[in-house]
Scaffold this motif. Structure first.
Motif, PDB file in Angstrom:
ATOM      1  N   TRP A 151     -13.374   2.373  -7.414  1.00 36.78           N
ATOM      2  CA  TRP A 151     -13.517   1.368  -8.159  1.00 36.78           C
ATOM      3  C   TRP A 151     -14.294   0.799  -8.301  1.00 36.78           C
ATOM      4  O   TRP A 151     -15.544   0.950  -8.977  1.00 36.78           O
ATOM      5  N   PHE A 197       0.601  -1.099  -0.616  1.00 38.88           N
ATOM      6  CA  PHE A 197      -0.219  -0.088   0.291  1.00 38.88           C
ATOM      7  C   PHE A 197       1.121   1.287   0.113  1.00 38.88           C
ATOM      8  O   PHE A 197       1.250   1.311   0.951  1.00 38.88           O
ATOM      9  N   THR A 225     -12.286   9.096   3.166  1.00 33.50           N
ATOM     10  CA  THR A 225     -11.566   8.892   2.166  1.00 33.50           C
ATOM     11  C   THR A 225     -12.057   7.176   1.237  1.00 33.50           C
ATOM     12  O   THR A 225     -12.024   6.838   0.962  1.00 33.50           O
ATOM     13  N   GLY A 284      -7.202  -0.736  -1.995  1.00 32.68           N
ATOM     14  CA  GLY A 284      -6.503  -0.682  -0.450  1.00 32.68           C
ATOM     15  C   GLY A 284      -7.770  -0.405   0.711  1.00 32.68           C
ATOM     16  O   GLY A 284      -7.658   0.349   2.157  1.00 32.68           O
ATOM     17  N   ARG A 301     -13.091   5.927  -2.765  1.00 32.23           N
ATOM     18  CA  ARG A 301     -12.670   4.466  -2.999  1.00 32.23           C
ATOM     19  C   ARG A 301     -13.892   3.934  -3.414  1.00 32.23           C
ATOM     20  O   ARG A 301     -13.314   3.062  -4.314  1.00 32.23           O
ATOM     21  N   ASP A 317       0.420   7.420  -0.592  1.00 31.23           N
ATOM     22  CA  ASP A 317      -0.236   8.358  -0.522  1.00 31.23           C
ATOM     23  C   ASP A 317      -1.755   7.361  -0.887  1.00 31.23           C
ATOM     24  O   ASP A 317      -2.975   7.702  -0.674  1.00 31.23           O
ATOM     25  N   ARG A 318      -1.411   6.066  -0.314  1.00 33.43           N
ATOM     26  CA  ARG A 318      -2.680   5.124  -1.060  1.00 33.43           C
ATOM     27  C   ARG A 318      -2.344   3.950   0.755  1.00 33.43           C
ATOM     28  O   ARG A 318      -3.336   3.017   0.430  1.00 33.43           O
TER      29      ARG A 318
END
Length: 392
Positions: A390, A29, A382, A347, A386, A32-33
Motif C-alpha cells: 500500500w 471486499f 497476508t 482491506g 498488504r 480474493d481479498r
C-alpha cells in the motif's frame, strides 16, 4: 422537547472499536481479498469442546445455573482462583478476597466506583486502554496521563511527580493493551511501593498474563504480607478460554474493598452469569495443558508479527506481546486518515494511535495498534504483504 443528557457521558468519546467498524459500511471486499481485521483482541473461535460440553450439561442438568447467584460470584470459582493465584504468585489469597464480574471491564468500573468520585484523579499510563479512559470521563474523574518511558514502560519516578491530593489510584495493564509490552517485576514493585507510600491504590490489570513471554510469576506483590489495602488485581477469562461472549472477569482485593464492590455490583448486574462461571471453573480445573498450547501459538504469532514488520521499510515496532503490536508508521498521513484508507484500499482494519492517547498528542498521529493474535501466521503474512504494497 429535548430530554436532559449527562454532560460527562456526552463528552466521552465514542467506543473506538465500534467507530472503526463503521468504516466498513459500504465497503465491499472481493473473495480474493477478504478483510484482514486486526482491530480488536477477540478470539475468533469458540471455547474447546470439553468446556462447551460442560456449559451445555450445566444448562440442561443444573436448574440453579439459570437462577440468581451470589453477587460476588460462585463460591467454587472464587476458591479456585484464590488457590491457583496463591500458588502461581507465591502469596496468600483467600476466597473471600476474590469477586467475579461480568468481564474485566466491569471489574475496572467496579473498583473505580469504590475508590473515586467526580473531581478525583487516576493516573493512566499512555498509550492507554481506551475503555479505562472512557469510564473515568463518564464519572467526571480526571484521567492524568502518565507518559511511558523507554520501551513504553511507565516509570514510578515520573508518576510520583503527577500524584496530587486528588489522586486515588494508579492503573497499570501488563502485558499491556495497546502496546503489548510486559512490565518488569521491578517496575511493578516500584509502583506498588509508590502507591502504598501515598495511600492510594495500585490497580493492576493482568487480562493477558496467560500469554506473557516471561516464564514464572510476573511479580511478587501477593507474596508481600501487606498487599491488602494497596493492590487491586483484575483478570479476565475471555481470552484465556475464549469466553468473550460469556463475560467472566475477576477482582482480587481486600475484604473491605469487596464489601463496597458488592454494593455496586448488586445495582448493575445483581450477579455474574452462572453458565460463564461454570465454564471458567471447568477451564481452570481441566485446561492447563491446552492454555499452554494457546500461549505457545500466540508467542509464535507475535514473533511472526515482529519479523514481518522488520521487513517493512520505515515502519518501527514500539511494542509487541500478548495480543498486540504497537507500531509507528512511515506515511505522511495522520493515523486516523491512514486507518480509514487502509480499509478501502488494502482491506485492512486496524486502530490509529489517536484512540490511545490524549487529544492533541502528536505521537498518536504516527502510531497504529495491530491486534495480531486474531490471525494465524498465514494471516499475519497476508497483513504484512498488504501493508508493504500500500502507498498513499
Amino acid at each position: 422537547m429535548t430530554l436532559p443528557l449527562n454532560p460527562w457521558l456526552a463528552a466521552t468519546e465514542a467506543p473506538p472499536v465500534m467507530e472503526a467498524r463503521r468504516w466498513l459500511e459500504g465497503v465491499r471486499f472481493p473473495p480474493d481479498r477478504p478483510l484482514v481485521n486486526v482491530s480488536q483482541a477477540a478470539p475468533m473461535e469458540p471455547p474447546p469442546e470439553g468446556l462447551r460440553q460442560a456449559i451445555a450439561e450445566a444448562a440442561l442438568g443444573r436448574p440453579e445455573a439459570h437462577l440468581y447467584g451470589p453477587v460476588l460470584g460462585m463460591a467454587e470459582l472464587r476458591a479456585q482462583i484464590a488457590a491457583q493465584w496463591s500458588a502461581s504468585y507465591g502469596g496468600a489469597i483467600e476466597a473471600a478476597e476474590v469477586a467475579i464480574t461480568q468481564g474485566c471491564n466491569q471489574a475496572f468500573c467496579t473498583v473505580i466506583a469504590t475508590l473515586a468520585r467526580a473531581g478525583d484523579e487516576v493516573l493512566l499510563p499512555v498509550p492507554w486502554y481506551f475503555n479505562h479512559k472512557m469510564w473515568l470521563d463518564q464519572q467526571g474523574i480526571g484521567a492524568v496521563p502518565l507518559p511511558a518511558g523507554p520501551g513504553l514502560i511507565p516509570e514510578a519516578a515520573a508518576a510520583a511527580a503527577r500524584i496530587s491530593g486528588r489522586t486515588r489510584a494508579i492503573v497499570l495493564v501488563s502485558p499491556n493493551n495497546p502496546a503489548g509490552v510486559e512490565y518488569p517485576a521491578a517496575t511493578l514493585r516500584a509502583f506498588f511501593d509508590l502507591a502504598r507510600a501515598h495511600g492510594i491504590a495500585l490497580i493492576l490489570d493482568e487480562t493477558y498474563r496467560d500469554f506473557a513471554a516471561a516464564g514464572g510469576p510476573p511479580h511478587d506483590l501477593f507474596a508481600d504480607p501487606d498487599w491488602r489495602g494497596t493492590l487491586i488485581h483484575l483478570y479476565s477469562f475471555s481470552k484465556t478460554y475464549r469466553l468473550t461472549g460469556h463475560r467472566v472477569g475477576a477482582i482480587v482485593a481486600d475484604r473491605a474493598r469487596l464489601a463496597e464492590a458488592e454494593k455496586f455490583l448488586d445495582c448493575v448486574a445483581i450477579c455474574p452469569g452462572q453458565l460463564g462461571q461454570i465454564g471458567a471453573l471447568w477451564g481452570m480445573r481441566n485446561l492447563a495443558q491446552w492454555v499452554a498450547g494457546e500461549r505457545a501459538e500466540i508467542l509464535a504469532r507475535g514473533a511472526a508479527m515482529a519479523a514481518g514488520l522488520a521487513r517493512l521499510p520505515g515502519w518501527r515496532l514500539l511494542g509487541c506481546g500478548a495480543f498486540f503490536a504497537y507500531v509507528e508508521h512511515p506515511h505522511p498521513l495522520p493515523a486516523p486518515d491512514l486507518a480509514r484508507r487502509l480499509v478501502r484500499e488494502a482491506g485492512v482494519l486496524l486502530l490509529p494511535g489517536t484512540m490511545f492517547r490524549p487529544a492533541g498528542d502528536p505521537r498518536g498521529a504516527r502510531e497504529l495498534r495491530i491486534a495480531f493474535a486474531n490471525l494465524g501466521r498465514e494471516g499475519i503474512a497476508t497483513l504484512i504483504e498488504r501493508l508493504a504494497a500500500w502507498q498513499p
